[in-house]
Design a protein around this motif. Sequence first.
Motif, PDB file in Angstrom:
ATOM      1  N   MET A   3      40.748  66.399   3.872  1.00 24.80           N
ATOM      2  CA  MET A   3      40.124  67.707   4.016  1.00 24.80           C
ATOM      3  C   MET A   3      39.199  67.754   4.832  1.00 24.80           C
ATOM      4  N   LEU A   4      38.310  66.630   5.386  1.00 22.68           N
ATOM      5  CA  LEU A   4      37.379  66.834   6.363  1.00 22.68           C
ATOM      6  C   LEU A   4      38.059  67.044   7.790  1.00 22.68           C
ATOM      7  N   ALA A   5      38.986  66.441   7.957  1.00 19.76           N
ATOM      8  CA  ALA A   5      39.728  66.723   9.283  1.00 19.76           C
ATOM      9  C   ALA A   5      40.492  68.112   9.309  1.00 19.76           C
ATOM     10  N   SER A   6      40.949  68.598   8.276  1.00 24.30           N
ATOM     11  CA  SER A   6      41.452  69.993   8.407  1.00 24.30           C
ATOM     12  C   SER A   6      40.454  70.897   8.279  1.00 24.30           C
ATOM     13  N   THR A   7      39.372  70.749   7.741  1.00 27.98           N
ATOM     14  CA  THR A   7      38.273  71.750   7.772  1.00 27.98           C
ATOM     15  C   THR A   7      37.577  71.698   8.994  1.00 27.98           C
ATOM     16  N   PHE A   8      37.594  70.445   9.557  1.00 30.44           N
ATOM     17  CA  PHE A   8      36.994  70.189  11.171  1.00 30.44           C
ATOM     18  C   PHE A   8      37.828  71.153  11.970  1.00 30.44           C
ATOM     19  N   LEU A   9      39.264  70.992  11.809  1.00 31.38           N
ATOM     20  CA  LEU A   9      40.100  71.951  12.872  1.00 31.38           C
ATOM     21  C   LEU A   9      39.866  73.452  12.520  1.00 31.38           C
ATOM     22  N   LEU A  10      39.457  73.993  11.347  1.00 33.04           N
ATOM     23  CA  LEU A  10      39.619  75.134  10.925  1.00 33.04           C
ATOM     24  C   LEU A  10      38.232  75.626  11.247  1.00 33.04           C
ATOM     25  N   LEU A  11      37.021  74.737  11.411  1.00 29.63           N
ATOM     26  CA  LEU A  11      35.831  75.199  12.146  1.00 29.63           C
ATOM     27  C   LEU A  11      36.048  75.490  13.703  1.00 29.63           C
ATOM     28  N   THR A  12      36.430  74.502  14.234  1.00 27.83           N
ATOM     29  CA  THR A  12      36.675  74.648  15.484  1.00 27.83           C
ATOM     30  C   THR A  12      37.372  75.751  16.135  1.00 27.83           C
ATOM     31  N   SER A  13      38.553  76.322  15.403  1.00 29.35           N
ATOM     32  CA  SER A  13      39.298  77.419  15.794  1.00 29.35           C
ATOM     33  C   SER A  13      38.465  78.658  15.379  1.00 29.35           C
ATOM     34  N   TRP A 112      31.096  83.668   6.125  1.00 30.79           N
ATOM     35  CA  TRP A 112      31.866  82.713   5.971  1.00 30.79           C
ATOM     36  C   TRP A 112      31.969  82.081   7.357  1.00 30.79           C
ATOM     37  N   SER A 113      32.499  83.073   8.468  1.00 29.49           N
ATOM     38  CA  SER A 113      32.519  82.935   9.744  1.00 29.49           C
ATOM     39  C   SER A 113      31.198  82.425  10.305  1.00 29.49           C
ATOM     40  N   ALA A 114      30.185  83.029   9.786  1.00 33.43           N
ATOM     41  CA  ALA A 114      28.880  82.430  10.655  1.00 33.43           C
ATOM     42  C   ALA A 114      28.588  81.178  10.256  1.00 33.43           C
ATOM     43  N   VAL A 115      28.782  80.856   8.737  1.00 29.12           N
ATOM     44  CA  VAL A 115      28.471  79.415   8.202  1.00 29.12           C
ATOM     45  C   VAL A 115      29.228  78.444   9.015  1.00 29.12           C
ATOM     46  N   GLY A 116      30.459  78.701   9.084  1.00 27.56           N
ATOM     47  CA  GLY A 116      31.351  77.749   9.866  1.00 27.56           C
ATOM     48  C   GLY A 116      30.986  77.239  11.485  1.00 27.56           C
ATOM     49  N   VAL A 117      30.455  78.702  12.070  1.00 30.23           N
ATOM     50  CA  VAL A 117      29.915  78.473  13.576  1.00 30.23           C
ATOM     51  C   VAL A 117      28.719  77.670  13.311  1.00 30.23           C
ATOM     52  N   LEU A 118      27.893  77.744  12.416  1.00 30.31           N
ATOM     53  CA  LEU A 118      26.580  77.070  12.324  1.00 30.31           C
ATOM     54  C   LEU A 118      26.768  75.980  11.873  1.00 30.31           C
ATOM     55  N   ILE A 119      27.667  75.392  11.279  1.00 22.81           N
ATOM     56  CA  ILE A 119      27.862  73.855  10.686  1.00 22.81           C
ATOM     57  C   ILE A 119      28.558  73.254  12.023  1.00 22.81           C
ATOM     58  N   ASN A 120      29.505  73.935  12.723  1.00 24.21           N
ATOM     59  CA  ASN A 120      30.231  73.447  14.104  1.00 24.21           C
ATOM     60  C   ASN A 120      29.329  73.244  15.074  1.00 24.21           C
ATOM     61  N   GLU A 121      28.199  74.107  15.410  1.00 21.94           N
ATOM     62  CA  GLU A 121      27.637  74.032  16.644  1.00 21.94           C
ATOM     63  C   GLU A 121      26.550  73.093  16.377  1.00 21.94           C
ATOM     64  N   CYS A 122      25.732  73.094  15.115  1.00 25.28           N
ATOM     65  CA  CYS A 122      24.408  72.351  14.812  1.00 25.28           C
ATOM     66  C   CYS A 122      24.924  70.988  14.336  1.00 25.28           C
ATOM     67  N   LEU A 123      25.529  71.074  13.259  1.00 18.79           N
ATOM     68  CA  LEU A 123      25.688  69.718  12.288  1.00 18.79           C
ATOM     69  C   LEU A 123      26.586  68.950  12.885  1.00 18.79           C
ATOM     70  N   ILE A 124      28.050  69.377  13.566  1.00 18.97           N
ATOM     71  CA  ILE A 124      28.926  68.645  13.604  1.00 18.97           C
ATOM     72  C   ILE A 124      28.812  68.250  15.584  1.00 18.97           C
ATOM     73  N   GLN A 125      28.846  69.142  16.532  1.00 15.73           N
ATOM     74  CA  GLN A 125      28.967  68.896  17.689  1.00 15.73           C
ATOM     75  C   GLN A 125      27.702  69.540  18.474  1.00 15.73           C
ATOM     76  N   HIS A 126      26.507  69.026  18.251  1.00 14.47           N
ATOM     77  CA  HIS A 126      25.406  69.294  18.997  1.00 14.47           C
ATOM     78  C   HIS A 126      24.876  68.759  20.434  1.00 14.47           C
ATOM     79  N   GLY A 127      25.789  68.918  21.248  1.00 16.04           N
ATOM     80  CA  GLY A 127      26.018  68.286  22.620  1.00 16.04           C
ATOM     81  C   GLY A 127      25.567  66.619  22.302  1.00 16.04           C
ATOM     82  N   THR A 128      24.659  66.371  23.121  1.00 20.70           N
ATOM     83  CA  THR A 128      24.202  65.016  23.312  1.00 20.70           C
ATOM     84  C   THR A 128      23.304  64.450  22.278  1.00 20.70           C
ATOM     85  N   GLU A 129      22.551  65.650  21.549  1.00 22.84           N
ATOM     86  CA  GLU A 129      21.646  65.463  20.388  1.00 22.84           C
ATOM     87  C   GLU A 129      22.316  64.856  19.275  1.00 22.84           C
TER      88      GLU A 129
END
Length: 189
Positions: A3-13, A112-129
């Motif tokens: 579920m985590l892998a498929s959700t991560f792919l969903l958030l990335t796309s 839903w879209s905005a929450v996905g982008v927020l999680i993706n940008e800040c919680l998952i892949q926040h650059g080098t932070e």
Amino acid sequence: MMMLASTFLLLTSLAATQANEFPETPKCTIPPPPLSLLPPLSDCLMLVNAIAVIARMKRDTPQVWSRAPPLPDHGIKLPSSFSILAESNQCEVVVDTISDDVMDIFPMDRIWSAVGVLINECLIQHGTERPTLGTVKVGPKQVVVLKLRQKVRAGIGAGVGSTFVHVNGTEVALTEGTLGSGIDTKLAE
């Protein structure tokens, strides 16, 4: 884990396809808060899936997002909180306007879209932070703000507009209730 892998792919796309919908990127909290104040990624992924179910149920029906009382079934009174009522889930998204006198109209799938982008940008892949929290504006007028945070207390809004949905075969409740007084919900810049 699947579920985590498929959700991560969903958030990335989702982040790639929704780029035009968000003129400004999410504002991630810098410096990041202590790890003890971050909701677990798995909790947030479960929450974004639950919001997706609600968005599909509401289809493309425009909703009024405002602090003023909305018409029945045609709006969400803000501030509101989206969280899963399970005590173990610590992820919460607070939705509010930038000031008392503004409103916007758009369907739930923008949340839903905005929450996905927020999680993706800040919680998952926040650059080098390291992972962090953040906010993002959503909607055509960009006056509605989402804030990702660790759940303040379990059951906010319970019994007020709660909707039960099934996520991976488990019944959970997603609150859409108005937050009570005394909770810090100020999202304005």
